[in-house]
Design a protein around this motif. Structure first.
Motif, PDB file in Angstrom:
ATOM      1  N   ASN A  23       1.034  -1.055  -0.021  1.00  0.00           N
ATOM      2  CA  ASN A  23       0.154  -0.038   0.035  1.00  0.00           C
ATOM      3  C   ASN A  23       0.978   1.695  -0.233  1.00  0.00           C
ATOM      4  OD1 ASN A  23       0.696   0.632   2.867  1.00  0.00           O
ATOM      5  ND2 ASN A  23      -1.243  -0.558   3.413  1.00  0.00           N
ATOM      6  N   GLU A  30      -1.279  -4.369  -0.052  1.00  0.00           N
ATOM      7  CA  GLU A  30      -2.960  -3.207   0.009  1.00  0.00           C
ATOM      8  C   GLU A  30      -4.503  -4.892  -0.453  1.00  0.00           C
ATOM      9  OE1 GLU A  30      -5.758  -1.428  -0.943  1.00  0.00           O
ATOM     10  OE2 GLU A  30      -4.175  -0.077  -0.397  1.00  0.00           O
ATOM     11  N   ASN A  31      -5.053  -4.896   0.187  1.00  0.00           N
ATOM     12  CA  ASN A  31      -6.036  -6.070   0.206  1.00  0.00           C
ATOM     13  C   ASN A  31      -7.190  -5.508  -0.535  1.00  0.00           C
ATOM     14  OD1 ASN A  31      -6.627  -5.634   1.971  1.00  0.00           O
ATOM     15  ND2 ASN A  31      -6.036  -7.299   3.084  1.00  0.00           N
ATOM     16  N   SER A  32      -7.849  -4.085  -0.429  1.00  0.00           N
ATOM     17  CA  SER A  32      -9.058  -3.891  -0.776  1.00  0.00           C
ATOM     18  C   SER A  32      -9.404  -3.966  -1.533  1.00  0.00           C
ATOM     19  CB  SER A  32      -9.436  -2.637  -0.139  1.00  0.00           C
ATOM     20  OG  SER A  32      -8.557  -1.646  -0.864  1.00  0.00           O
ATOM     21  N   ALA A  33     -10.313  -4.386  -2.198  1.00  0.00           N
ATOM     22  CA  ALA A  33     -11.622  -4.488  -3.654  1.00  0.00           C
ATOM     23  C   ALA A  33     -10.727  -5.544  -4.538  1.00  0.00           C
ATOM     24  CB  ALA A  33     -11.166  -3.146  -3.958  1.00  0.00           C
ATOM     25  N   HIS A  36     -10.374 -12.500  -2.585  1.00  0.00           N
ATOM     26  CA  HIS A  36      -9.831 -13.195  -1.145  1.00  0.00           C
ATOM     27  C   HIS A  36     -10.516 -14.383  -1.711  1.00  0.00           C
ATOM     28  CE1 HIS A  36      -8.896  -9.342  -0.115  1.00  0.00           C
ATOM     29  NE2 HIS A  36      -8.425  -9.801   1.580  1.00  0.00           N
ATOM     30  N   PRO A  69     -13.550 -10.091   9.307  1.00  0.00           N
ATOM     31  CA  PRO A  69     -14.390  -9.586   8.208  1.00  0.00           C
ATOM     32  C   PRO A  69     -15.666 -10.310   8.271  1.00  0.00           C
ATOM     33  CG  PRO A  69     -12.852  -9.767   6.859  1.00  0.00           C
ATOM     34  CD  PRO A  69     -11.993 -10.440   8.446  1.00  0.00           C
ATOM     35  N   LYS A  71     -17.089 -10.735   5.464  1.00  0.00           N
ATOM     36  CA  LYS A  71     -17.267 -11.810   4.684  1.00  0.00           C
ATOM     37  C   LYS A  71     -16.278 -13.691   5.013  1.00  0.00           C
ATOM     38  CE  LYS A  71     -17.039  -8.559   0.793  1.00  0.00           C
ATOM     39  NZ  LYS A  71     -16.979  -7.793  -0.278  1.00  0.00           N
ATOM     40  N   LYS A  94     -13.182  -4.494  12.965  1.00  0.00           N
ATOM     41  CA  LYS A  94     -12.118  -3.054  12.348  1.00  0.00           C
ATOM     42  C   LYS A  94     -10.842  -3.893  13.104  1.00  0.00           C
ATOM     43  CE  LYS A  94     -15.294   0.995  11.957  1.00  0.00           C
ATOM     44  NZ  LYS A  94     -15.376   1.895  11.968  1.00  0.00           N
ATOM     45  N   GLU A  97      -5.265  -7.200  12.576  1.00  0.00           N
ATOM     46  CA  GLU A  97      -5.172  -8.154  12.643  1.00  0.00           C
ATOM     47  C   GLU A  97      -5.278  -9.050  13.577  1.00  0.00           C
ATOM     48  OE1 GLU A  97      -3.475 -11.104   9.158  1.00  0.00           O
ATOM     49  OE2 GLU A  97      -4.856 -10.237   8.425  1.00  0.00           O
TER      50      GLU A  97
END
Length: 254
Positions: A23, A30-33, A36, A69, A71, A94, A97
């Protein structure tokens, strides 16, 4: 031997087919969007638990567990479609990890709650590659452990585990209850069939929070910086063996 209660912890990670990117703040991957999926080593754990049942090892229940989370429950449904009987999801909205010690403490509570005899988990997750959770859990429980299993056999209350080591294989035996971590050569995970995917939607899935277990899982480590490895330099061609030896001497390799 009475029926075993098997616990299989799983984790939602960045899909292994994607190339990780750091990121902008250089604090994490970076793992958003991004896509997974289930940690590949955890797929092996579920497959082995189901295969043990298919080999007529008495198993009363296979429970899959994850903390993450919302998901993450998709991974639990997938695991149940592969043959697990029920799932437990500790929802974490939130915050940082969980570290391996925090996960091990949480799993200890789940083992005691579920009265598990056998825990089968991946030897590592492909996001942090810590490879510590199984060993820490065994230490907290005071149970024997066999890591990096490439073959598992259970007879009565005795578990035999074969694992690959440098120069050969090592065989260990222990009595239940026990912790086993799985390696890639253990099995070939199956695909979930459509009928089993539909059946999995009706299997029980418990939803909990960290507060339900009353644990201190605050991070002990702080990530200072995350960077990509330096790009590899291109190779060079040599005309003959003497040229190769000369180049190796030039590089200080000989």
């Amino acid at each position: 031997m009475s029926g075993l209660r098997v616990l299989v912890p799983i984790k939602r990670v960045l899909d292994y087919t994607l190339k990780p990117r750091i990121n902008a703040a250089q604090t994490a991957v970076e793992n958003s969007a991004l896509k997974h999926s289930m940690n590949p080593f955890d797929e092996l754990s579920i497959e082995e638990a189901v295969r043990l049942r298919e080999r007529k090892v008495p198993i009363d229940e296979i429970t899959v567990f994850t903390a993450g989370p919302p998901k993450s429950q998709d991974m639990l449904r997938t695991a149940m479609a592969l043959g697990a009987d029920k799932g437990i999801h500790v929802r974490i909205e939130k915050g940082p990890e969980l570290e391996p010690l925090g996960v091990a403490k949480l799993l200890k509570k789940v083992v005691e709650e579920q009265k598990s005899d056998l825990v089968i988990l991946g030897k590592q997750s492909i996001d942090d590659d810590a490879g510590q959770t199984g060993q820490m859990l065994a230490g907290l429980l005071g149970w024997p452990q066999a890591t990096q299993a490439s073959k598992v056999e259970i007879t009565d209350k005795t578990v035999t585990v074969i694992k690959e080591v440098d120069g050969g294989v090592e065989t260990v035996k222990a009595n239940l209850p026990m912790i086993i971590t799985t390696d890639l050569r253990l099995n070939e995970p199956r695909y979930a069939s459509l009928p089993n995917i539909m059946k999995a939607k009706k299997k029980p899935l418990e939803k909990k929070t960290l507060e339900d277990y009353g644990l201190d899982v605050e991070p002990r480590l702080k990530t200072i910086k995350v960077t990509e490895p330096p790009p590899r330099k291109g190779g060079v061609k040599v005309d003959d063996v003497d040229g190769m030896i000369g180049k190796l001497k030039e590089l200080g390799a000989l």
